[in-house]
Design a protein around this motif. Structure first.
Motif, PDB file in Angstrom:
ATOM      1  N   GLU A  26       3.420   6.004  -8.235  1.00  0.00           N
ATOM      2  CA  GLU A  26       4.142   6.845  -9.198  1.00  0.00           C
ATOM      3  C   GLU A  26       5.561   7.144  -8.725  1.00  0.00           C
ATOM      4  OE1 GLU A  26       1.439  10.209 -10.678  1.00  0.00           O
ATOM      5  OE2 GLU A  26       0.358   9.384  -8.948  1.00  0.00           O
ATOM      6  N   ASN A  27       5.698   7.474  -7.460  1.00  0.00           N
ATOM      7  CA  ASN A  27       7.013   7.891  -6.961  1.00  0.00           C
ATOM      8  C   ASN A  27       8.012   6.737  -6.890  1.00  0.00           C
ATOM      9  OD1 ASN A  27       6.694  10.663  -6.708  1.00  0.00           O
ATOM     10  ND2 ASN A  27       5.707  10.493  -4.709  1.00  0.00           N
ATOM     11  N   ILE A  28       7.544   5.536  -6.640  1.00  0.00           N
ATOM     12  CA  ILE A  28       8.445   4.386  -6.630  1.00  0.00           C
ATOM     13  C   ILE A  28       8.811   3.970  -8.050  1.00  0.00           C
ATOM     14  CG2 ILE A  28       8.624   1.915  -6.077  1.00  0.00           C
ATOM     15  CD1 ILE A  28       6.950   2.509  -3.551  1.00  0.00           C
ATOM     16  N   THR A  29       7.804   3.850  -8.916  1.00  0.00           N
ATOM     17  CA  THR A  29       8.063   3.323 -10.253  1.00  0.00           C
ATOM     18  C   THR A  29       8.701   4.341 -11.186  1.00  0.00           C
ATOM     19  OG1 THR A  29       5.802   3.887 -10.945  1.00  0.00           O
ATOM     20  CG2 THR A  29       6.173   1.665 -10.083  1.00  0.00           C
ATOM     21  N   GLU A  30       8.372   5.620 -11.025  1.00  0.00           N
ATOM     22  CA  GLU A  30       8.864   6.629 -11.956  1.00  0.00           C
ATOM     23  C   GLU A  30      10.040   7.431 -11.405  1.00  0.00           C
ATOM     24  OE1 GLU A  30       5.591   9.123 -13.072  1.00  0.00           O
ATOM     25  OE2 GLU A  30       4.273   7.389 -13.498  1.00  0.00           O
ATOM     26  N   ARG A  31      10.089   7.592 -10.076  1.00  0.00           N
ATOM     27  CA  ARG A  31      11.117   8.455  -9.494  1.00  0.00           C
ATOM     28  C   ARG A  31      12.096   7.699  -8.594  1.00  0.00           C
ATOM     29  NH1 ARG A  31       6.196  11.072  -9.459  1.00  0.00           N
ATOM     30  NH2 ARG A  31       6.113  12.970 -10.747  1.00  0.00           N
ATOM     31  N   HIS A  32      11.888   6.407  -8.420  1.00  0.00           N
ATOM     32  CA  HIS A  32      12.779   5.560  -7.613  1.00  0.00           C
ATOM     33  C   HIS A  32      12.861   6.011  -6.156  1.00  0.00           C
ATOM     34  CE1 HIS A  32      14.010   3.976 -11.504  1.00  0.00           C
ATOM     35  NE2 HIS A  32      14.305   5.197 -11.888  1.00  0.00           N
ATOM     36  N   MET A  33      11.792   6.641  -5.656  1.00  0.00           N
ATOM     37  CA  MET A  33      11.800   7.100  -4.272  1.00  0.00           C
ATOM     38  C   MET A  33      11.582   5.931  -3.315  1.00  0.00           C
ATOM     39  SD  MET A  33       9.813  10.769  -4.697  1.00  0.00           S
ATOM     40  CE  MET A  33       9.631  11.021  -2.931  1.00  0.00           C
ATOM     41  N   THR A  34      12.256   5.978  -2.180  1.00  0.00           N
ATOM     42  CA  THR A  34      12.161   4.891  -1.188  1.00  0.00           C
ATOM     43  C   THR A  34      11.930   5.422   0.223  1.00  0.00           C
ATOM     44  OG1 THR A  34      14.550   4.821  -0.777  1.00  0.00           O
ATOM     45  CG2 THR A  34      13.718   3.456  -2.583  1.00  0.00           C
ATOM     46  N   HIS A  35      11.464   6.654   0.327  1.00  0.00           N
ATOM     47  CA  HIS A  35      11.119   7.242   1.628  1.00  0.00           C
ATOM     48  C   HIS A  35       9.797   7.998   1.476  1.00  0.00           C
ATOM     49  CE1 HIS A  35      15.495   6.784   1.884  1.00  0.00           C
ATOM     50  NE2 HIS A  35      15.363   6.756   3.193  1.00  0.00           N
ATOM     51  N   PHE A  36       8.877   7.757   2.396  1.00  0.00           N
ATOM     52  CA  PHE A  36       7.591   8.458   2.371  1.00  0.00           C
ATOM     53  C   PHE A  36       7.171   8.792   3.795  1.00  0.00           C
ATOM     54  CE2 PHE A  36       7.545   5.753  -1.409  1.00  0.00           C
ATOM     55  CZ  PHE A  36       7.354   6.714  -2.395  1.00  0.00           C
ATOM     56  N   ASN A  37       6.445   9.904   3.931  1.00  0.00           N
ATOM     57  CA  ASN A  37       5.836  10.194   5.225  1.00  0.00           C
ATOM     58  C   ASN A  37       4.323  10.182   5.080  1.00  0.00           C
ATOM     59  OD1 ASN A  37       5.998  12.905   3.906  1.00  0.00           O
ATOM     60  ND2 ASN A  37       5.093  13.594   5.824  1.00  0.00           N
ATOM     61  N   LEU A  38       3.661   9.883   6.173  1.00  0.00           N
ATOM     62  CA  LEU A  38       2.210   9.749   6.174  1.00  0.00           C
ATOM     63  C   LEU A  38       1.589  10.832   7.045  1.00  0.00           C
ATOM     64  CD1 LEU A  38       2.055   5.881   6.560  1.00  0.00           C
ATOM     65  CD2 LEU A  38       1.470   7.182   4.517  1.00  0.00           C
ATOM     66  N   TRP A  39       0.507  11.415   6.568  1.00  0.00           N
ATOM     67  CA  TRP A  39      -0.249  12.399   7.342  1.00  0.00           C
ATOM     68  C   TRP A  39      -1.543  11.733   7.815  1.00  0.00           C
ATOM     69  CZ3 TRP A  39       1.615  15.222   2.615  1.00  0.00           C
ATOM     70  CH2 TRP A  39       2.842  15.866   2.871  1.00  0.00           C
ATOM     71  N   ALA A  40      -2.657  12.079   7.191  1.00  0.00           N
ATOM     72  CA  ALA A  40      -3.913  11.438   7.573  1.00  0.00           C
ATOM     73  C   ALA A  40      -3.862   9.969   7.183  1.00  0.00           C
ATOM     74  CB  ALA A  40      -5.080  12.134   6.873  1.00  0.00           C
ATOM     75  N   VAL A  41      -4.263   9.102   8.114  1.00  0.00           N
ATOM     76  CA  VAL A  41      -4.212   7.661   7.862  1.00  0.00           C
ATOM     77  C   VAL A  41      -5.511   7.017   8.338  1.00  0.00           C
ATOM     78  CG1 VAL A  41      -1.709   7.492   8.008  1.00  0.00           C
ATOM     79  CG2 VAL A  41      -3.078   7.222  10.080  1.00  0.00           C
ATOM     80  N   PRO A  42      -5.813   5.817   7.819  1.00  0.00           N
ATOM     81  CA  PRO A  42      -7.009   5.097   8.275  1.00  0.00           C
ATOM     82  C   PRO A  42      -6.732   4.384   9.588  1.00  0.00           C
ATOM     83  CG  PRO A  42      -5.858   3.811   6.616  1.00  0.00           C
ATOM     84  CD  PRO A  42      -5.087   5.097   6.767  1.00  0.00           C
ATOM     85  N   GLY A  43      -7.643   3.487   9.966  1.00  0.00           N
ATOM     86  CA  GLY A  43      -7.481   2.710  11.186  1.00  0.00           C
ATOM     87  C   GLY A  43      -6.305   1.749  11.098  1.00  0.00           C
ATOM     88  N   THR A  44      -6.023   1.105  12.221  1.00  0.00           N
ATOM     89  CA  THR A  44      -4.806   0.295  12.333  1.00  0.00           C
ATOM     90  C   THR A  44      -4.707  -0.791  11.267  1.00  0.00           C
ATOM     91  OG1 THR A  44      -4.710   0.677  14.715  1.00  0.00           O
ATOM     92  CG2 THR A  44      -3.509  -1.217  13.874  1.00  0.00           C
ATOM     93  N   ARG A  45      -5.778  -1.524  11.023  1.00  0.00           N
ATOM     94  CA  ARG A  45      -5.721  -2.628  10.059  1.00  0.00           C
ATOM     95  C   ARG A  45      -5.380  -2.106   8.657  1.00  0.00           C
ATOM     96  NH1 ARG A  45      -7.292  -7.780   9.874  1.00  0.00           N
ATOM     97  NH2 ARG A  45      -8.304  -7.616  11.921  1.00  0.00           N
ATOM     98  N   ALA A  46      -6.065  -1.067   8.237  1.00  0.00           N
ATOM     99  CA  ALA A  46      -5.802  -0.520   6.902  1.00  0.00           C
ATOM    100  C   ALA A  46      -4.419   0.124   6.841  1.00  0.00           C
ATOM    101  CB  ALA A  46      -6.875   0.496   6.539  1.00  0.00           C
ATOM    102  N   PHE A  47      -4.007   0.744   7.940  1.00  0.00           N
ATOM    103  CA  PHE A  47      -2.681   1.364   8.016  1.00  0.00           C
ATOM    104  C   PHE A  47      -1.603   0.306   7.763  1.00  0.00           C
ATOM    105  CE2 PHE A  47      -0.441   4.871  10.721  1.00  0.00           C
ATOM    106  CZ  PHE A  47       0.664   4.822   9.883  1.00  0.00           C
ATOM    107  N   ALA A  48      -1.652  -0.778   8.532  1.00  0.00           N
ATOM    108  CA  ALA A  48      -0.648  -1.838   8.388  1.00  0.00           C
ATOM    109  C   ALA A  48      -0.727  -2.504   7.021  1.00  0.00           C
ATOM    110  CB  ALA A  48      -0.823  -2.867   9.503  1.00  0.00           C
ATOM    111  N   THR A  49      -1.948  -2.706   6.539  1.00  0.00           N
ATOM    112  CA  THR A  49      -2.116  -3.288   5.209  1.00  0.00           C
ATOM    113  C   THR A  49      -1.504  -2.393   4.146  1.00  0.00           C
ATOM    114  OG1 THR A  49      -4.165  -4.380   5.920  1.00  0.00           O
ATOM    115  CG2 THR A  49      -3.832  -4.114   3.548  1.00  0.00           C
ATOM    116  N   GLY A  50      -1.696  -1.088   4.306  1.00  0.00           N
ATOM    117  CA  GLY A  50      -1.164  -0.134   3.327  1.00  0.00           C
ATOM    118  C   GLY A  50       0.347  -0.060   3.313  1.00  0.00           C
ATOM    119  N   THR A  51       0.972  -0.098   4.493  1.00  0.00           N
ATOM    120  CA  THR A  51       2.438  -0.071   4.500  1.00  0.00           C
ATOM    121  C   THR A  51       2.996  -1.345   3.884  1.00  0.00           C
ATOM    122  OG1 THR A  51       2.564  -0.900   6.784  1.00  0.00           O
ATOM    123  CG2 THR A  51       2.574   1.495   6.482  1.00  0.00           C
ATOM    124  N   ASN A  52       2.326  -2.474   4.092  1.00  0.00           N
ATOM    125  CA  ASN A  52       2.745  -3.705   3.414  1.00  0.00           C
ATOM    126  C   ASN A  52       2.611  -3.581   1.902  1.00  0.00           C
ATOM    127  OD1 ASN A  52       3.527  -5.143   5.672  1.00  0.00           O
ATOM    128  ND2 ASN A  52       1.631  -6.311   5.857  1.00  0.00           N
TER     129      ASN A  52
END
Length: 629
Positions: free
Chosen positions: A99-125
């Motif tokens: 929503e924030n990228i497509t509707e608000r043109h935001m290009t910065h995000f911070n992450l709090w709770a995250v999954p394990g390394t594989r899912a983390f890297a997959t998600g940032t991609n």
């Protein structure tokens, strides 16, 4: 070839490589502009500034406004980024990155709770892939609070696969600049592996008020020691200059958040202004000067009002004397200035409303708060996703597009310098191999042990003999302790007791669940808890280890303990290794331990090591005999 086409072409090639597909050779495209010069995106010799200027001209007001906001987002356990039913945590209550990228043109995000390394890297991609599909394909900057501390607190994220180190206080206890930079370099590598490109740290605040709830995030109360470590920290993350192998540091909280009245924190309405009874404002600037020397990429001001220090009693991010006259004009800082989280919009927290931290400008509307912060010199708003307010200010003629161009230029400059436009993606397989690899874990565990601070060693009781003693435990995992001696069930059966404690705190009476989780209040043990500790000390010789996230007041415990150690985030194994001599305590106190709560109440919030007759002074720390193997 337009910028969009080039972005998509490069991203497509990256996608093929990431998927393991063979990529055919591609002839380089060498575009010339109307003046016969190479396009800035094609000529590697062209400066970042030329690339920024070119892109800035292509952006509309809504796209520029979107860059000026950063807020939390979520990555699911399977690496997807949409909101799922039953999602928990702060980010789950917010709009998704989609929503924030497509509707608000935001290009910065911070992450709090995250999954394990594989899912983390997959998600940032996945986030970067979504950003690639936007009109201009501007990549996302992923940011994070600290993730490498052994002790997870309300201010730090659980390590979750990353190497585990002591908190900043632990590095201050060790005082080793080379170790500090080594940590920054290792943390940088682990952040890069999963796609984190901006560290919302270090904290350069000084712990001159021992009751402050954020002492654990500091390097203690000494400005010179803090300055040395802040500079090394930033250099470890960023390197000599900001580049594709860097993680940008957002040093906080300018101009020093330590002098909080009675230690209460301005995250909440019960504490809006920090105080300077010792007239010591400039002392708190010293660590930030070191951050500037290390070329920190960004600065975050704090929430409170620097009471009677500027021409207007308004909070730091709304304060032109602080942001423009001090930070920009005096210190010549031209990096990004981002507010702390939640200065504009109230937040619903269950039955309570968490008020926006707009201290000193509570009477202003959300739109007026945004305008005042921008006029003060702020570039970006943390914990907010309301770029429409900036668009409205520009459309209404209250804010010039030239002014927001200044901020967007700084934000774009950082993205280009970090190499995000050249390749924002990470290698998921490599991330799983690098994050938390054995050498990194071993370095973190060694630092936990080195930071341990020996405060008392009555009759040279420590170190204890391995495997020869019957041990009674309190707050220690018996499975871990079984490797060091025979664990018994009752103190009367033991040769020695080992107890782990934490600095006391008192929840503030409020409906706000976030406020109740902050470690405010008195620093001494009371009532039944204190009685049980002292009874144990009288029953059996006892080694006490205490976690100091704030300076504890422990005079009676110090008297009764045979050995007294302090830690700043350490595992049971780390503590036991030091107690039994497998490792040496090398730490010195990064702050003094007061002798009483009366002494705490009588000290000045902005002055270091000034409580009367401290139990243990700043810098105190004993050592084991040199001959110990």
């Amino acid at each position: 070839m337009t910028y969009l086409h080039k972005t998509l072409a490069v991203a497509a090639l990256i996608g093929l490589v990431s998927a393991g597909w063979p990529v055919p050779p591609v002839a380089p495209v060498r575009d010339l502009n109307k003046n016969g010069k190479l396009d800035p995106y094609e000529d590697p010799k062209q400066s970042v500034e030329a690339r920024v200027s070119d892109l800035l001209k292509q952006m509309n007001v809504a796209e520029k406004a979107g860059m000026m906001f950063i807020n939390g987002t979520v990555i699911n356990d399977d690496g997807t980024i949409e909101k799922k039913p039953g999602a928990q945590g702060p980010a789950a209550m917010m709009p998704t990155a989609i929503e924030n990228i497509t509707e608000r043109h935001m290009t910065h995000f911070n992450l709090w709770a995250v999954p394990g390394t594989r899912a983390f890297a997959t998600g940032t991609n996945a986030i970067q892939k979504l950003a690639e599909s936007s009109r201009l394909g501007i990549p996302v900057t992923i940011a994070s609070d600290p993730r490498h501390y052994f002790s997870s607190s309300i201010f730090g994220m659980a390590a979750d696969g990353f190497s585990q180190w002591p908190e900043q206080l632990g590095f201050a206890a060790i005082g080793d600049v080379k170790l500090m930079q080594q940590f920054g370099d290792i943390a940088r590598q682990e952040y890069l592996a999963v796609g984190i490109r901006e560290a919302l740290h270090p904290m350069a605040d000084l712990a001159t008020e021992p009751r402050w709830a954020r002492v654990s995030g500091t390097f203690g109360e000494d400005a010179r020691l803090s300055a040395k470590l802040v500079e090394a920290y930033v250099r470890g993350y960023q390197g000599p200059t900001l580049g594709p192998a860097s993680v940008a540091c957002m040093t906080k909280h300018f101009s020093g958040g330590g002098p909080q009245k009675e230690g209460l924190d301005p995250h909440f309405e019960f504490q809006k202004g920090q105080v300077y009874p010792g007239k010591n404002f400039n002392y708190h600037l010293i660590p930030f000067e070191a951050a500037f020397a290390a070329k920190t990429a960004a600065i975050m001001p704090y929430y409170g009002i620097p009471t009677d220090q500027t021409s207007e009693n308004v909070a730091f991010s709304f304060n032109k004397d602080i942001i423009t006259r001090l930070l920009r004009d005096k210190y010549k800082f031209d990096g990004v200035v981002c507010t702390d989280w939640g200065l504009i919009t109230d937040t619903k927290m269950g039955p309570a409303v968490w008020l926006a931290r707009a201290w000193g400008v509570e009477n202003l509307s959300r739109e007026e708060r945004v305008l005042k912060a921008i006029q003060a010199g702020v570039d970006q708003f943390g914990g907010e996703n309301c770029p429409e307010l900036v668009v409205k200010l520009v459309n209404d003629g209250k804010l010039s597009e030239a002014r927001i161009d200044q901020s967007v230029r700084r934000l774009l400059r950082q993205k280009f310098a970090l190499g995000l436009f050249d390749n924002p993606y990470v290698d998921v397989e490599k991330a799983t191999q690098l994050v938390g690899k054995p050498a990194f874990r071993q370095a973190g565990e060694a630092a936990q042990r080195r930071s341990m601070t020996l405060l008392k060693n009555d009759a040279k009781t420590l170190p204890l003999a391995m495997g020869k003693l019957k041990i009674y435990l309190k707050n220690v995992d018996p499975t871990v302790a079984a490797a060091y001696g025979s664990v018994v069930e009752k103190p009367e059966e033991a040769d020695i007791a080992i107890v782990r404690l934490k600095t006391p705190w008192v929840p503030v009476e409020t409906q706000n669940p976030m406020a109740r989780g902050f470690h405010h209040g008195d620093l001494d043990f009371k009532g039944k808890e204190k009685e049980e500790i002292l009874t144990l000390l009288k029953t059996v010789p006892t080694i006490v280890d205490i976690y100091l996230d704030r300076p504890a007041v422990i005079p009676e415990i110090s008297v009764g303990a045979k050995g007294l150690l302090a830690n700043y985030g350490a595992s049971d194994a780390a503590v036991l290794d030091v107690i039994f001599g497998k490792a040496r305590p090398e730490g010195n106190l990064p702050f003094e331990l007061p002798s009483s709560m009366e002494a705490v109440r009588n000290q000045k919030e902005d002055v270091p090591y000034d409580s009367k007759d401290p139990l243990y002074k700043f810098g105190y720390g004993l050592r084991y005999p040199a001959a110990l193997n």
